[in-house]
Write a protein that holds these residues in place. Structure first.
Motif, PDB file in Angstrom:
ATOM      1  N   ASP A  29     -98.479 -44.884   5.521  1.00  0.00           N
ATOM      2  CA  ASP A  29     -97.254 -44.645   4.755  1.00  0.00           C
ATOM      3  C   ASP A  29     -97.483 -43.693   3.578  1.00  0.00           C
ATOM      4  O   ASP A  29     -96.703 -43.655   2.632  1.00  0.00           O
ATOM      5  N   ALA A  30     -98.573 -42.921   3.649  1.00  0.00           N
ATOM      6  CA  ALA A  30     -98.902 -41.993   2.558  1.00  0.00           C
ATOM      7  C   ALA A  30     -97.929 -40.817   2.532  1.00  0.00           C
ATOM      8  O   ALA A  30     -97.378 -40.430   3.571  1.00  0.00           O
ATOM      9  N   PRO A  31     -97.707 -40.220   1.369  1.00  0.00           N
ATOM     10  CA  PRO A  31     -96.883 -39.005   1.301  1.00  0.00           C
ATOM     11  C   PRO A  31     -97.521 -37.886   2.122  1.00  0.00           C
ATOM     12  O   PRO A  31     -98.747 -37.752   2.160  1.00  0.00           O
ATOM     13  N   LEU A  32     -96.686 -37.071   2.765  1.00  0.00           N
ATOM     14  CA  LEU A  32     -97.165 -35.950   3.557  1.00  0.00           C
ATOM     15  C   LEU A  32     -96.923 -34.650   2.793  1.00  0.00           C
ATOM     16  O   LEU A  32     -95.816 -34.405   2.310  1.00  0.00           O
ATOM     17  N   VAL A  33     -97.961 -33.846   2.691  1.00  0.00           N
ATOM     18  CA  VAL A  33     -97.899 -32.574   1.970  1.00  0.00           C
ATOM     19  C   VAL A  33     -98.147 -31.447   2.955  1.00  0.00           C
ATOM     20  O   VAL A  33     -99.043 -31.527   3.802  1.00  0.00           O
ATOM     21  N   GLY A  34     -97.348 -30.392   2.870  1.00  0.00           N
ATOM     22  CA  GLY A  34     -97.533 -29.242   3.745  1.00  0.00           C
ATOM     23  C   GLY A  34     -97.033 -27.982   3.080  1.00  0.00           C
ATOM     24  O   GLY A  34     -96.451 -28.016   1.991  1.00  0.00           O
ATOM     25  N   TYR A  35     -97.286 -26.850   3.721  1.00  0.00           N
ATOM     26  CA  TYR A  35     -96.791 -25.570   3.231  1.00  0.00           C
ATOM     27  C   TYR A  35     -95.748 -25.084   4.222  1.00  0.00           C
ATOM     28  O   TYR A  35     -96.055 -24.881   5.388  1.00  0.00           O
ATOM     29  N   ASN A  36     -94.517 -24.923   3.760  1.00  0.00           N
ATOM     30  CA  ASN A  36     -93.359 -24.724   4.651  1.00  0.00           C
ATOM     31  C   ASN A  36     -93.263 -25.935   5.576  1.00  0.00           C
ATOM     32  O   ASN A  36     -93.201 -25.812   6.801  1.00  0.00           O
ATOM     33  N   LEU A  37     -93.234 -27.091   4.975  1.00  0.00           N
ATOM     34  CA  LEU A  37     -93.339 -28.361   5.687  1.00  0.00           C
ATOM     35  C   LEU A  37     -92.164 -28.622   6.623  1.00  0.00           C
ATOM     36  O   LEU A  37     -92.289 -29.403   7.576  1.00  0.00           O
ATOM     37  N   GLN A  38     -91.039 -27.979   6.388  1.00  0.00           N
ATOM     38  CA  GLN A  38     -89.878 -28.191   7.258  1.00  0.00           C
ATOM     39  C   GLN A  38     -90.199 -27.864   8.711  1.00  0.00           C
ATOM     40  O   GLN A  38     -89.736 -28.543   9.628  1.00  0.00           O
ATOM     41  N   PHE A  39     -90.996 -26.815   8.910  1.00  0.00           N
ATOM     42  CA  PHE A  39     -91.374 -26.422  10.267  1.00  0.00           C
ATOM     43  C   PHE A  39     -92.203 -27.528  10.926  1.00  0.00           C
ATOM     44  O   PHE A  39     -91.917 -27.950  12.057  1.00  0.00           O
ATOM     45  N   ASP A  40     -93.227 -28.014  10.231  1.00  0.00           N
ATOM     46  CA  ASP A  40     -94.094 -29.052  10.783  1.00  0.00           C
ATOM     47  C   ASP A  40     -93.304 -30.341  11.036  1.00  0.00           C
ATOM     48  O   ASP A  40     -93.455 -30.978  12.092  1.00  0.00           O
ATOM     49  N   ASP A  41     -92.475 -30.704  10.071  1.00  0.00           N
ATOM     50  CA  ASP A  41     -91.693 -31.938  10.178  1.00  0.00           C
ATOM     51  C   ASP A  41     -90.748 -31.882  11.378  1.00  0.00           C
ATOM     52  O   ASP A  41     -90.582 -32.873  12.107  1.00  0.00           O
ATOM     53  N   ALA A  42     -90.134 -30.722  11.605  1.00  0.00           N
ATOM     54  CA  ALA A  42     -89.178 -30.592  12.712  1.00  0.00           C
ATOM     55  C   ALA A  42     -89.869 -30.822  14.056  1.00  0.00           C
ATOM     56  O   ALA A  42     -89.359 -31.560  14.909  1.00  0.00           O
ATOM     57  N   PHE A  43     -91.033 -30.230  14.270  1.00  0.00           N
ATOM     58  CA  PHE A  43     -91.737 -30.395  15.538  1.00  0.00           C
ATOM     59  C   PHE A  43     -92.322 -31.798  15.677  1.00  0.00           C
ATOM     60  O   PHE A  43     -92.343 -32.363  16.782  1.00  0.00           O
ATOM     61  N   LEU A  44     -92.787 -32.376  14.583  1.00  0.00           N
ATOM     62  CA  LEU A  44     -93.308 -33.743  14.648  1.00  0.00           C
ATOM     63  C   LEU A  44     -92.185 -34.724  14.984  1.00  0.00           C
ATOM     64  O   LEU A  44     -92.356 -35.617  15.827  1.00  0.00           O
ATOM     65  N   SER A  45     -91.041 -34.564  14.344  1.00  0.00           N
ATOM     66  CA  SER A  45     -89.914 -35.468  14.587  1.00  0.00           C
ATOM     67  C   SER A  45     -89.415 -35.353  16.021  1.00  0.00           C
ATOM     68  O   SER A  45     -89.120 -36.354  16.688  1.00  0.00           O
ATOM     69  N   LYS A  46     -89.314 -34.125  16.518  1.00  0.00           N
ATOM     70  CA  LYS A  46     -88.888 -33.906  17.896  1.00  0.00           C
ATOM     71  C   LYS A  46     -89.867 -34.575  18.864  1.00  0.00           C
ATOM     72  O   LYS A  46     -89.465 -35.253  19.826  1.00  0.00           O
ATOM     73  N   ASP A 100     -93.534 -26.525  22.203  1.00  0.00           N
ATOM     74  CA  ASP A 100     -94.192 -27.826  22.069  1.00  0.00           C
ATOM     75  C   ASP A 100     -95.313 -27.780  21.042  1.00  0.00           C
ATOM     76  O   ASP A 100     -95.879 -26.712  20.752  1.00  0.00           O
ATOM     77  N   LEU A 101     -95.658 -28.964  20.561  1.00  0.00           N
ATOM     78  CA  LEU A 101     -96.852 -29.125  19.734  1.00  0.00           C
ATOM     79  C   LEU A 101     -98.093 -28.933  20.597  1.00  0.00           C
ATOM     80  O   LEU A 101     -98.166 -29.433  21.715  1.00  0.00           O
ATOM     81  N   ILE A 102     -99.086 -28.224  20.063  1.00  0.00           N
ATOM     82  CA  ILE A 102    -100.357 -28.110  20.776  1.00  0.00           C
ATOM     83  C   ILE A 102    -101.546 -28.498  19.899  1.00  0.00           C
ATOM     84  O   ILE A 102    -102.662 -28.641  20.384  1.00  0.00           O
ATOM     85  N   SER A 103    -101.294 -28.684  18.596  1.00  0.00           N
ATOM     86  CA  SER A 103    -102.396 -29.069  17.705  1.00  0.00           C
ATOM     87  C   SER A 103    -101.842 -29.686  16.430  1.00  0.00           C
ATOM     88  O   SER A 103    -100.808 -29.237  15.910  1.00  0.00           O
ATOM     89  N   ILE A 104    -102.531 -30.703  15.947  1.00  0.00           N
ATOM     90  CA  ILE A 104    -102.192 -31.335  14.661  1.00  0.00           C
ATOM     91  C   ILE A 104    -103.466 -31.429  13.834  1.00  0.00           C
ATOM     92  O   ILE A 104    -104.511 -31.872  14.316  1.00  0.00           O
ATOM     93  N   GLY A 105    -103.373 -31.006  12.587  1.00  0.00           N
ATOM     94  CA  GLY A 105    -104.470 -31.162  11.639  1.00  0.00           C
ATOM     95  C   GLY A 105    -103.993 -31.979  10.457  1.00  0.00           C
ATOM     96  O   GLY A 105    -102.888 -31.774   9.957  1.00  0.00           O
ATOM     97  N   ALA A 106    -104.811 -32.915  10.010  1.00  0.00           N
ATOM     98  CA  ALA A 106    -104.446 -33.744   8.858  1.00  0.00           C
ATOM     99  C   ALA A 106    -105.714 -34.071   8.074  1.00  0.00           C
ATOM    100  O   ALA A 106    -106.798 -34.203   8.649  1.00  0.00           O
ATOM    101  N   ILE A 107    -105.575 -34.196   6.768  1.00  0.00           N
ATOM    102  CA  ILE A 107    -106.722 -34.489   5.919  1.00  0.00           C
ATOM    103  C   ILE A 107    -106.275 -35.313   4.725  1.00  0.00           C
ATOM    104  O   ILE A 107    -105.183 -35.108   4.188  1.00  0.00           O
ATOM    105  N   LYS A 108    -107.093 -36.264   4.331  1.00  0.00           N
ATOM    106  CA  LYS A 108    -106.806 -37.100   3.174  1.00  0.00           C
ATOM    107  C   LYS A 108    -108.118 -37.483   2.515  1.00  0.00           C
ATOM    108  O   LYS A 108    -109.204 -37.289   3.085  1.00  0.00           O
ATOM    109  N   LYS A 109    -108.027 -38.033   1.322  1.00  0.00           N
ATOM    110  CA  LYS A 109    -109.213 -38.484   0.612  1.00  0.00           C
ATOM    111  C   LYS A 109    -109.199 -40.004   0.570  1.00  0.00           C
ATOM    112  O   LYS A 109    -108.226 -40.616   0.127  1.00  0.00           O
ATOM    113  N   GLY A 110    -110.277 -40.605   1.061  1.00  0.00           N
ATOM    114  CA  GLY A 110    -110.367 -42.061   1.090  1.00  0.00           C
ATOM    115  C   GLY A 110    -110.613 -42.641  -0.287  1.00  0.00           C
ATOM    116  O   GLY A 110    -110.832 -41.925  -1.270  1.00  0.00           O
TER     117      GLY A 110
END
Length: 299
Positions: free
Chosen positions: A210-227, A147-157
């Motif tokens: 609706d901003a683009p999402l950037v990650g490192y090895n993003l497939q892993f993050d995307d898979a758990f978020l989608s699930k 399961d997911l236990i933590s999410i971190g996100a950052i953007k520039k306003g």
């Protein structure tokens, strides 16, 4: 076929060459790579050779059937009607008298360095696009069980200020000692400070919009978020997904490995608390900005 001989060079350079060539004898490397990799290897030799010496011999379409390069200062490569010859010099040139750019590789290196400086000067004129850097932590690597236990996100306003989102998520699963050691998160911490998966994902969707999402090895993050979104019956992600890992692999062929910590060090980026979603997201954001400045990442 390409043959390289090295003498009195740093051990790190010898280690680099074994990624592409086989060391058949001490200081003698044999391999078969394309011209682009060959030139990049020679550039790396020129950069890291120190006070040592190197010679490269490779196939070429000339009368001899081969061409060579050398860093030796007591010899000089001359062209005799299309035939490369090695001319012995009467006196050994001192390092200060060696003409810069004496080889094609050195010229290539100067051109590349000039190109990098040019990119940096242009980067200041490039407006940073809006994007969100994302990282997640989980109870393990198994998508079907963990399961997911933590999410971190950052953007520039729009005001240029960084906006951060850090979420801890409650779970029914017991956090293993290995995950606690890695992430600093325990069952007790998540029970006290975490929110439900529904609340966490709602806040996450509001943050990224609706901003683009950037990650490192993003497939892993995307898979758990989608699930997880499916579990709480939230809308699926339709954002543009940009994984920095393949971009870094393409632009940095000679890096030791592609773990995030290694890549961040290559780009002089500090990550104070690795394997913490908020800190990894911030480091990923900084990496994306560097790639954009270098014009290696274009939205």
């Amino acid at each position: 076929m390409i043959v390289i001989t090295l003498s009195k060079v740093p051990p790190s350079l010898r280690g680099d060459l074994t990624k592409w060539y086989q060391e058949v004898q001490t200081g003698v490397y044999v391999g078969n790579v394309n011209a682009k990799v060959r030139d990049q290897v020679w550039e790396r030799i020129i950069r890291d050779i120190g006070s040592g010496q190197a010679v490269m011999v490779y196939n070429a379409q000339n009368e001899l059937g081969y061409q060579f390069r050398t860093t030796r200062t007591d010899h000089e490569i001359v062209d005799f009607d299309g035939i490369p010859l090695l001319k012995r010099l009467n006196q050994v040139k001192s390092p200060s008298s060696k003409k810069l750019g004496f080889s094609d590789a050195a010229k290539f290196h100067r051109i590349k360095m000039y190109s990098k400086r040019s990119k940096k000067s242009k980067a200041y004129q490039v407006k940073m696009p809006l994007f969100v850097a994302v990282d997640v932590e989980t109870t393990g690597l198994d998508l079907t069980k963990d399961d997911l236990i933590s999410i971190g996100a950052i953007k520039k306003g729009e005001d240029g200020e960084l906006k951060k989102l850090s979420l801890l998520i409650q779970t029914d699963r017991v956090i293993s000692p290995e995950i606690t050691k890695l992430t600093g998160l325990s069952t007790e911490i998540l029970e006290k400070k975490g929110v439900s998966l529904q609340v966490a994902l709602t806040r996450f969707l509001e943050f990224i919009d609706d901003a683009p999402l950037v990650g490192y090895n993003l497939q892993f993050d995307d898979a758990f978020l989608s699930k997880s979104l499916k579990l709480v019956q939230e809308k699926t992600l339709h954002n543009q997904m940009i994984d920095l890992l393949p971009i870094v692999k393409k632009r940095n062929r000679f890096i030791d490995n592609y773990r995030l910590s290694t890549v961040l060090a290559e780009y002089d980026i500090t990550n104070s608390t690795p394997h913490h979603a908020d800190s990894d997201a911030e480091a990923t954001f900084a990496l994306a900005e560097k790639l954009i400045e270098n014009q290696d990442l274009i939205f």
